[in-house]
Design a protein around this motif. Structure first.
Motif, PDB file in Angstrom:
ATOM      1  N   LYS A 192       0.815  -1.215   0.000  1.00 64.29           N
ATOM      2  CA  LYS A 192       0.000   0.000   0.000  1.00 64.29           C
ATOM      3  C   LYS A 192       0.851   1.268   0.000  1.00 64.29           C
ATOM      4  O   LYS A 192       0.345   2.354  -0.306  1.00 64.29           O
ATOM      5  N   LEU A 193       2.132   1.131   0.352  1.00 64.59           N
ATOM      6  CA  LEU A 193       3.015   2.300   0.387  1.00 64.59           C
ATOM      7  C   LEU A 193       3.280   2.785  -1.033  1.00 64.59           C
ATOM      8  O   LEU A 193       3.540   2.003  -1.945  1.00 64.59           O
ATOM      9  N   THR A 194       3.204   4.106  -1.222  1.00 66.38           N
ATOM     10  CA  THR A 194       3.393   4.679  -2.565  1.00 66.38           C
ATOM     11  C   THR A 194       4.869   4.850  -2.907  1.00 66.38           C
ATOM     12  O   THR A 194       5.246   4.792  -4.075  1.00 66.38           O
ATOM     13  N   SER A 195       5.700   5.054  -1.908  1.00 60.20           N
ATOM     14  CA  SER A 195       7.123   5.293  -2.140  1.00 60.20           C
ATOM     15  C   SER A 195       7.888   3.976  -2.249  1.00 60.20           C
ATOM     16  O   SER A 195       7.759   3.096  -1.390  1.00 60.20           O
ATOM     17  N   ALA A 196       8.695   3.837  -3.294  1.00 59.92           N
ATOM     18  CA  ALA A 196       9.530   2.641  -3.453  1.00 59.92           C
ATOM     19  C   ALA A 196      10.566   2.564  -2.349  1.00 59.92           C
ATOM     20  O   ALA A 196      10.893   1.475  -1.852  1.00 59.92           O
ATOM     21  N   ARG A 199       8.838   1.273   0.744  1.00 59.87           N
ATOM     22  CA  ARG A 199       8.620  -0.175   0.679  1.00 59.87           C
ATOM     23  C   ARG A 199       9.910  -0.936   0.973  1.00 59.87           C
ATOM     24  O   ARG A 199       9.893  -1.943   1.685  1.00 59.87           O
TER      25      ARG A 199
END
Length: 275
Positions: A192-196, A199
């Motif tokens: 669900k995290l948008t930032s690579a 994650r």
């Protein structure tokens, strides 16, 4: 010596470094202490047997060794489950992490891991060593463990084998299922995290623990859930060396190499010692 020194260093730096006073490192410190106790029960006796070439052990010493091996192994299974839950809270609920995983809760979780194991293991050991033993008194193993000891029992030990399987379900299967559930939710939250970068950081937080879980659970479950105990004795002994010697040796390395905070704390400690 590698196991003792590396785990002692982890205990020292997680206890003294202010940056490591978090629940995750509290559990890691307890895990390292548990590893030291675990290998102390088996390895010194193995070394004595190798040096003397005798390999003798008394009935009571064998019972005591089995009791402590099972006890410390059971606590390790539960502690790994607690650490998985800690990872889940850290990733799934980071804003309330310090509130949910406060010092009192952490201590209670560790204490529960010990208290839930001790009476069961003592009862299991007493039940096994109350059985009649006859014939050969040679244990075809490196230490006193349930499968090789049960082979020396007179007659059929069906009830004891059932009790062993029940204990395996309680100590191995249920904790492992809880770990799977925890990691299922962890992976769901990571995706669900948008930032690579976020994650990657979240995954690195739990990757060391996941590696240890796979190694420890894999070898131990194969040993105690082996369908035909009279077969593959060589493989059983090899697996026992994995979870009693090799994995405790690798654990500090796994946690150290994949954890930047511990590496930084270790450098600080070395700088102080060399100053």
């Amino acid at each position: 010596m590698t196991i003792l020194i590396c785990n002692s260093i982890i205990i020292l730096i997680t206890k003294t470094d202010p940056a490591l006073q978090t629940p995750m490192y509290f559990f890691l410190r307890n895990f390292s202490f548990l590893e030291i106790c675990y290998v102390t029960v088996t390895i010194p006796r193995m070394l004595v047997d190798l040096c003397t070439q005798k390999g003798n052990i008394s009935f009571l010493s064998c019972a005591a060794q089995m009791c402590f091996v099972l006890m410390l192994g059971g606590v390790e299974f539960f502690l790994l489950t607690v650490m998985a839950y800690d990872c889940y809270v850290a990733i799934g609920n980071p804003l309330n992490y310090t509130i949910v995983m406060n010092q009192q809760v952490c201590v209670q979780m560790v204490a529960a891991s010990w208290i839930s194991v001790i009476p069961v293991v003592i009862g299991q050991t007493y039940q096994i060593f109350s059985l009649p033993f006859c014939g050969s008194n040679r244990i075809n193993h490196f230490f006193c463990d349930i499968p090789p000891v049960l082979k020396l029992v007179c007659g059929e030990a069906f009830v004891n084998k059932i009790a062993v399987y029940i204990a395996v379900v309680f100590f191995v299967i249920i904790p492992f299922l809880l770990i799977i559930v925890s990691y299922g939710k962890i992976i769901s939250n990571i995706l669900k995290l948008t930032s690579a970068r976020g994650r990657a950081k979240a995954f690195s937080t739990c990757s060391s623990h996941l590696t240890v879980v796979i190694l420890f659970y894999g070898t131990a479950s194969i040993t105690y859930l082996e369908p035909k105990p009279n077969q593959y004795e060589g493989m059983g002994k090899l697996l026992s060396l994995f979870y009693t010697i090799l994995i405790p040796t690798l654990n500090p390395i796994i946690y150290t190499l994949r954890n930047k905070d511990i590496i930084v704390a270790l450098r600080k400690l070395l700088a102080k010692l060399l100053a």
